[in-house]
Design an enzyme around this catalytic site. Structure first.
Site: not given
Ligand SMILES: [Zn+2]
Length: 502
Positions: A90, A125, A199, A282, A284, A287
């Site tokens: 950016d 921009d 934006a 979750c 993952c 978790c």
């Molecule tokens: Zn998770």
């Protein structure tokens, strides 16, 4: 303008799975680009790559303004971040939006991005805020367009991809006009463009999803279908399916880190506060290894890192889910499921009604299934296309018996919610015969009404044919509407075996 940097392999709705070719390799799209701040030691870019990132985004302005500038110039951007995957940079526009000023010129930051070997370069921009007056939008547009033209000159014939941000605030006409201007510049140069819609963060932060949907669709109405589109600043997994279905290919997320530092836990249905979670939904690694209570008792920095990792896991998981839905052409079903997470998402998705023609142009004709999930399913192009096709098939008898599809009575034509009429020979085919939906008595009134309208149009077109209707009370509305339209060729007889009334 070159197009060989983006190849579409699968399509559904306006969404696509594709390959984005950059100097540092091919990225599968839709893709999520996690934001990396080179000045802040948080999750290392190499770790983010391991979590599933195929591409990252960082801020060249931050590098340029810090002691990292010389290292980046010397070793290159990729060595600086310690990864070999593509990196978008950016330009400082975000800082411009937040602080109102940046101490760098457009050409300066563009040449810097070129020098450090950015894969996707962004000019400086001007992000026009939501609800801006037309005068301000035009003023900003003039400057931004000039800067994008300068960028096209600098990157003419280069291998780097070049972003052409499209602004225009929340004004649909201005978004469209901006896209037209940007398209014109691209066509004049040998550049590899991507088109960020800019934006939108202030809109996403305030749940103004309808404005986001309108902005995307206005831009998509103008841009060539083959061009990659980036929804700049969209980093919440609850938006990915919708934005992809509207034709966005790239997302970027600072949210995974910002939310984590604020003890917020992302899910595809929204954001939860860690203090309010009793158990993680979750699986993952984060978790699975920790309970919410354990995380809460940790030192803040360590906790934020773990939450950020979860946020990335859940985000990448959703990106994969979306890609798979496109491959199996079930993106409508996925989106109609996701929009039920928030009333404003539901409202936003209903905006697509105004863009029927655009969606019709993109959405594939043949799919393997049609699952009705609610009244939003009635907005799918499959229904309108089917109705148009049916109207051109003339009846083969002077007198036709019309029954419910699952009635015991034999009919020459069947009535089906959503679609209207189905010929017996189409009963095995997509979409009307294939469609799965609740039975007539339990489906939404609007699905019945849509079907009746189709039937009445048919009867209107073939006025010399007599239609003897033998259906359940659920279809009572036929009589009333037929009389209203003065259709004397429809005779409604009550079906004898009217189970639905019990
Ligand atoms: Zn998770």
């Amino acid at each position: 303008m070159r197009k060989d940097h983006f190849e579409v392999t699968h399509r559904d709705v306006l969404g696509r799975v594709g390959k984005l070719r950059t100097p540092h390799g091919v990225v599968q799209t839709p893709a999520l680009m996690p934001v990396v701040n080179p000045n802040i030691e948080f999750i290392k870019p190499s770790e983010i790559k391991k979590l599933g990132a195929e591409i990252l985004i960082t801020n060249s302005y931050i590098i340029y303004r810090s002691k990292l500038r010389e290292i980046a110039k010397d070793k290159g951007l990729h060595k600086l971040l310690g990864v070999d995957i593509p990196i978008m940079t950016d330009s400082g526009s975000y800082q411009l939006m937040v602080y109102g000023d940046v101490e760098v010129k457009n050409s300066e930051i563009l040449n810097f991005q070129k020098e450090i070997g950015s894969d996707i370069v962004v000019p400086l921009d001007i992000p026009t805020p939501p609800d801006a007056e037309e005068e301000l939008i035009l003023e900003d547009m003039k400057i931004t367009i000039e800067r994008e033209r300068e960028a096209a000159e600098i990157f003419n014939g280069c291998e780097n991809l070049l972003a052409f941000p499209i602004q225009g605030s929340t004004n649909p006409k201005m978004r469209r006009m901006f896209a037209e201007e940007v398209k014109k510049i691209c066509e004049l140069y040998d550049v590899k463009p991507i088109f960020p819609i800019g934006a939108v963060v202030p809109l996403l932060d305030t749940y103004r999803f309808s404005d986001v949907v309108t902005s995307i669709l206005e831009v998509k109405s103008v841009l060539p279908p083959s061009c990659p589109v980036h929804l700049f600043g969209a980093g919440h997994p609850m938006m990915f399916s919708i934005a992809t279905a509207l034709g966005c290919d790239l997302f970027d997320s600072a949210a995974y880190a910002l939310y984590a530092k604020d003890d917020r836990y992302m899910t595809v249905r929204g954001t939860e506060k860690l203090e309010e979670i009793n158990e993680f939904p979750c699986s993952c690694p984060v978790c699975s290894d920790y309970t919410p209570r354990e995380l809460r008792s940790m030192e803040k920095k360590e906790r934020a890192k773990l939450l950020a990792k979860h946020n990335l896991y859940v985000s990448f998981q959703e990106v994969r889910t979306v890609r798979q839905a496109i491959r199996s052409k079930t993106l409508f079903e996925l989106v109609e499921n996701r929009i039920r997470a928030h009333p404003y998402l539901l409202e936003a998705w209903r905006q697509i009604r105004k863009y029927g023609k655009l969606i019709e142009t993109y959405d594939p004709n043949i799919k393997s299934r049609f699952f009705y999930t609610g009244i939003e399913s009635l907005m799918r192009p499959a229904i309108q296309r089917y109705m148009n096709k049916i109207l051109d098939i003339p009846p083969d008898k002077e007198e036709l018996v019309v029954t419910d599809m699952y009635s015991n009575l034999k009919g020459d034509l069947y009535l089906r919610p959503c679609f209207g009429i189905v010929f017996p020979e189409l009963i095995e085919s997509y979409p009307a015969g294939h469609a799965e939906m609740p039975e007539d008595g339990l489906i939404d009134d609007m699905a019945i009404k849509t079907a009746v309208n189709c039937f009445l149009k048919y009867a209107e077109k073939y006025k010399n044919i007599k239609f003897i209707v033998k259906v359940s009370n659920r279809w009572n509305i036929i009589k009333e509407l037929a009389e209203k339209r003065g259709l004397k060729n429809i005779v409604v007889e009550r079906e004898s075996n009217d189970e639905l009334q019990h």
